[in-house]
Design an enzyme around this catalytic site. Structure first.
Site, PDB file in Angstrom:
ATOM      1  N   ASP A   7     -50.692 140.964 -42.056  1.00 40.93           N
ATOM      2  CA  ASP A   7     -50.486 141.220 -43.482  1.00 40.93           C
ATOM      3  C   ASP A   7     -49.733 142.537 -43.681  1.00 40.93           C
ATOM      4  OD1 ASP A   7     -50.597 140.910 -46.209  1.00 40.93           O
ATOM      5  OD2 ASP A   7     -52.778 140.970 -46.374  1.00 40.93           O
ATOM      6  N   GLU A  60     -57.442 138.705 -49.252  1.00 40.21           N
ATOM      7  CA  GLU A  60     -56.970 139.463 -48.086  1.00 40.21           C
ATOM      8  C   GLU A  60     -58.141 140.197 -47.418  1.00 40.21           C
ATOM      9  OE1 GLU A  60     -53.876 141.955 -49.681  1.00 40.21           O
ATOM     10  OE2 GLU A  60     -52.385 140.372 -49.515  1.00 40.21           O
ATOM     11  N   LYS A  80     -43.908 152.846 -46.221  1.00 43.36           N
ATOM     12  CA  LYS A  80     -45.325 152.617 -46.496  1.00 43.36           C
ATOM     13  C   LYS A  80     -46.242 153.628 -45.801  1.00 43.36           C
ATOM     14  CE  LYS A  80     -44.294 148.836 -48.794  1.00 43.36           C
ATOM     15  NZ  LYS A  80     -44.621 147.499 -48.369  1.00 43.36           N
TER      16      LYS A  80
HETATM   17  O1  LIG Z   1     -51.388 141.732 -52.825  1.00 37.91           O
HETATM   18  C1  LIG Z   1     -50.466 141.943 -52.054  1.00 37.91           C
HETATM   19  C2  LIG Z   1     -50.626 142.454 -50.692  1.00 37.91           C
HETATM   20  O2  LIG Z   1     -51.642 143.369 -50.517  1.00 37.91           O
HETATM   21  C3  LIG Z   1     -49.327 142.877 -49.999  1.00 37.91           C
HETATM   22  O3  LIG Z   1     -49.605 142.816 -48.638  1.00 37.91           O
HETATM   23  C4  LIG Z   1     -48.853 144.266 -50.353  1.00 37.91           C
HETATM   24  O4  LIG Z   1     -48.685 144.373 -51.740  1.00 37.91           O
HETATM   25  C5  LIG Z   1     -47.519 144.593 -49.642  1.00 37.91           C
HETATM   26  O5  LIG Z   1     -46.515 143.763 -50.123  1.00 37.91           O
HETATM   27  P1  LIG Z   1     -45.020 143.862 -49.637  1.00 37.91           P
HETATM   28  O6  LIG Z   1     -44.955 143.376 -48.232  1.00 37.91           O
HETATM   29  O7  LIG Z   1     -44.277 142.958 -50.592  1.00 37.91           O
HETATM   30  O8  LIG Z   1     -44.573 145.284 -49.783  1.00 37.91           O
END
Ligand SMILES: O=C[C@H](O)[C@H](O)[C@H](O)COP(=O)(O)O
Length: 220
Positions: free
Chosen positions: A81, A103, A121
């Site tokens: 994830d 999740e 991130k």
């Molecule tokens: O609810 C969404 C999740 O926690 C996603 O894993 C998180 O927001 C990261 O998303 P992205 O890969 O689009 O940056």
């Protein structure tokens, strides 16, 4: 490499960490979408997946991967994830896409949690990204008042209903120096279903896409 290319590289790097045979857990978001795309050629080697959102379920099914209900699965070896923020202890803020509850459940069940993310991130202190909190609709105002007492500025995510039929408050202005303690405090507020701090169940491995390629980080 721009952020999207970094996400794609991290997602593709996760393929090498999948079990030879076994159910995998699949998260939600733009980084995970790249991961699902990379699973397509492996569809015959993956007996099934458990998915954290309707959006990921649909994408998995489209490439021919069977999606199982978590209740019919005995074990998940690896969960992959993304994250909205992650620190060097691999604690995360998640839920920017609203999928935090499912999740967190799948992460709790899984033996290994692999986080895939682009370099933006990785942060020193969690909290610049507003912390999502999923709330039972009738408790929204009460929970918001409790969040203010904790020093946050909750903002109702208007027009959003989660896959579980609840609402989300995004909490701004929290500097999260003690993620473990804050996660517990938030869980103790009546009406909170889940909060987006993944401190007690942090990731085990971070695959971080950067300009030079993908770096592997384990918990500090
Ligand atoms: O609810 C969404 C999740 O926690 C996603 O894993 C998180 O927001 C990261 O998303 P992205 O890969 O689009 O940056």
């Amino acid at each position: 490499m721009n952020a999207d290319a970094q996400k794609k590289a991290a997602a593709e790097a996760a393929i090498a960490h999948l079990p030879r045979n076994g159910v995998i857990g699949v998260g939600t978001g733009s980084t995970v979408n790249y991961f699902i795309d990379a699973l397509a050629p492996l569809r015959d080697q993956i007996p099934a997946a458990v998915s954290s959102s309707e959006a990921s379920t649909e994408r998995l099914k489209r490439i021919g991967i069977t999606v199982e209900d978590l209740n019919s699965v005995a074990e998940i070896k690896v969960y992959v994830d993304g994250a909205d923020e992650i620190n060097k202890y691999l604690q995360m803020i998640k839920g920017g896409g609203g999928a935090l509850t499912r999740e967190k459940i799948i992460a709790a069940v899984s033996k290994q949690f692999i986080c895939i993310a682009d370099q933006s991130k990785l942060v020193g202190t969690l909290g610049e990204f507003p912390l999502p909190v999923e709330v039972i609709p009738m408790a929204r105002s009460y929970v918001a008042r409790q969040l203010v007492k904790l020093g946050g500025r909750p903002v109702y995510r208007e027009g959003v209903v989660t896959d579980n039929g609840n609402v989300i408050l995004d909490v701004h202005g929290l500097r999260i120096d003690e993620p473990l303690t804050l996660e517990e405090k938030l869980n103790n507020i009546v009406g909170v279903v889940t909060n987006g701090l993944f401190a007690h169940r942090a990731a085990d491995l971070l695959l971080l896409g950067g300009p030079e390629g993908v770096q592997e980080m384990r918990r500090a």
